[in-house]
Design an enzyme around this catalytic site. Structure first.
Site, PDB file in Angstrom:
ATOM      1  N   LYS A 221      32.227  37.996  49.412  1.00  0.00           N
ATOM      2  CA  LYS A 221      33.072  36.802  49.409  1.00  0.00           C
ATOM      3  C   LYS A 221      32.282  35.543  49.743  1.00  0.00           C
ATOM      4  O   LYS A 221      31.186  35.593  50.302  1.00  0.00           O
ATOM      5  CB  LYS A 221      34.256  36.988  50.367  1.00  0.00           C
ATOM      6  CG  LYS A 221      35.306  37.924  49.793  1.00  0.00           C
ATOM      7  CD  LYS A 221      36.591  37.917  50.578  1.00  0.00           C
ATOM      8  CE  LYS A 221      37.670  38.722  49.836  1.00  0.00           C
ATOM      9  NZ  LYS A 221      38.916  38.826  50.596  1.00  0.00           N
ATOM     10  N   ARG A 255      37.268  47.566  52.031  1.00  0.00           N
ATOM     11  CA  ARG A 255      37.546  47.375  50.599  1.00  0.00           C
ATOM     12  C   ARG A 255      36.328  46.689  49.995  1.00  0.00           C
ATOM     13  O   ARG A 255      36.021  45.545  50.350  1.00  0.00           O
ATOM     14  CB  ARG A 255      38.813  46.543  50.404  1.00  0.00           C
ATOM     15  CG  ARG A 255      39.197  46.314  48.947  1.00  0.00           C
ATOM     16  CD  ARG A 255      40.458  45.464  48.854  1.00  0.00           C
ATOM     17  NE  ARG A 255      40.872  45.237  47.477  1.00  0.00           N
ATOM     18  CZ  ARG A 255      40.399  44.249  46.702  1.00  0.00           C
ATOM     19  NH1 ARG A 255      39.496  43.400  47.173  1.00  0.00           N
ATOM     20  NH2 ARG A 255      40.829  44.115  45.458  1.00  0.00           N
TER      21      ARG A 255
END
Length: 273
Positions: A221, A255
């Site tokens: 991210k 995840r």
């Protein structure tokens, strides 16, 4: 700490890894990469062999500023993939990344086992009753706003306290509906600045007070690659570092795009527990 996935009890006392399968054309890291059956099956087989317990399938891009698509388009993208995966991997545990109750219903009917809702029930008022009726594990994520506007100007007085309060209220509603298996996801990058994201990561252990499993979705991210002034493609090492911090602070599920490295992080952290 177990969850019931289509009759399979998964023990989250030892952290598990959820592999990401984006079947969208515009996801921030792997958008458009898995377009045909061969590519999809090859990638899922790799993730399962690398040690993924769950495969999270998403047909609606939730990156900041993502294009909104219709319910019909999301359905047309995702149901054939669920069918493909269940036919080829009969033991697979599929999580469906959707905020729409109809998609949740249709994909669980098609063989998925978990609903992963980025909106935490805020974008479809039928979602809570749907998952409660289905009695499937539900991933309750925090997001400020929508994918289209969440990063415009996220403001909190105390980001950790406010997200804990949000979860407490939503969990109470789900408990009233008799839903058994609830997993929380703090929503790194979803309506948070970099400073917010790192404060949440530092304080992740405080979320254990909610007495639910914690999912951490930090993989590649912008909080990582912007901090290091690199690209998402170069952020694997940063992802592993952040995942390790999350595990040490109580994360039960990672995840990730890169399953092998996440599984290795879990094994190393388990050695010091």
């Amino acid at each position: 700490m177990t969850i019931n996935c289509k009759g399979t009890l998964v023990d989250l006392a030892s952290p598990k890894v959820m592999g990401i399968l984006n079947i969208t054309p515009d996801s921030f890291f792997d958008g458009g990469k898995y377009k045909n059956e061969t590519d999809i099956l090859s990638q899922v087989e790799k993730m399962l062999l690398d040690g993924a317990t769950f495969i999270d399938v998403g047909a609606y891009s939730s990156r900041p500023g993502a294009k909104h698509i219709s319910e019909e388009e999301e359905l047309q993208r995702i149901v054939p993939v669920i069918n493909l995966l269940t036919q080829n991997f009969p033991e697979i545990i599929i999580s469906v990344d959707t905020f729409r109750s109809r998609i949740a219903q249709e994909t669980i009917n098609a063989g998925a086992a978990i609903v992963n809702d980025i909106s935490g029930g805020k974008m479809d008022d039928k979602m809570f009753t749907t998952v409660a009726n289905l009695q499937v594990p539900y991933i309750l994520m925090h997001m400020l706003g929508t994918p289209q506007n969440m990063q415009k100007n996220p403001v909190y007085k105390d980001v950790t306290k406010e997200i804990i309060s949000f979860f407490a209220a939503q969990i109470h509603k789900l408990h009233q509906l008799k839903l058994n298996d609830i997993i929380i996801d703090v929503g790194f990058g979803f309506g948070k600045t970099n400073a917010h994201n790192f404060e949440i990561l530092k304080n992740l252990s405080l979320f254990k007070s909610l007495d639910t499993p914690i999912l951490a979705g930090i993989s590649r991210k912008s909080m990582l690659y912007k901090t290091l002034d690199i690209s998402a493609q170069e952020a694997l090492n940063a992802t592993t570092s952040a995942n390790t911090i999350a595990l040490l602070n109580g994360a039960n599920i990672l995840r990730v795009h890169d399953v092998k490295e996440a599984v290795e992080a879990v094994k190393i952290v388990n050695q010091i527990r």
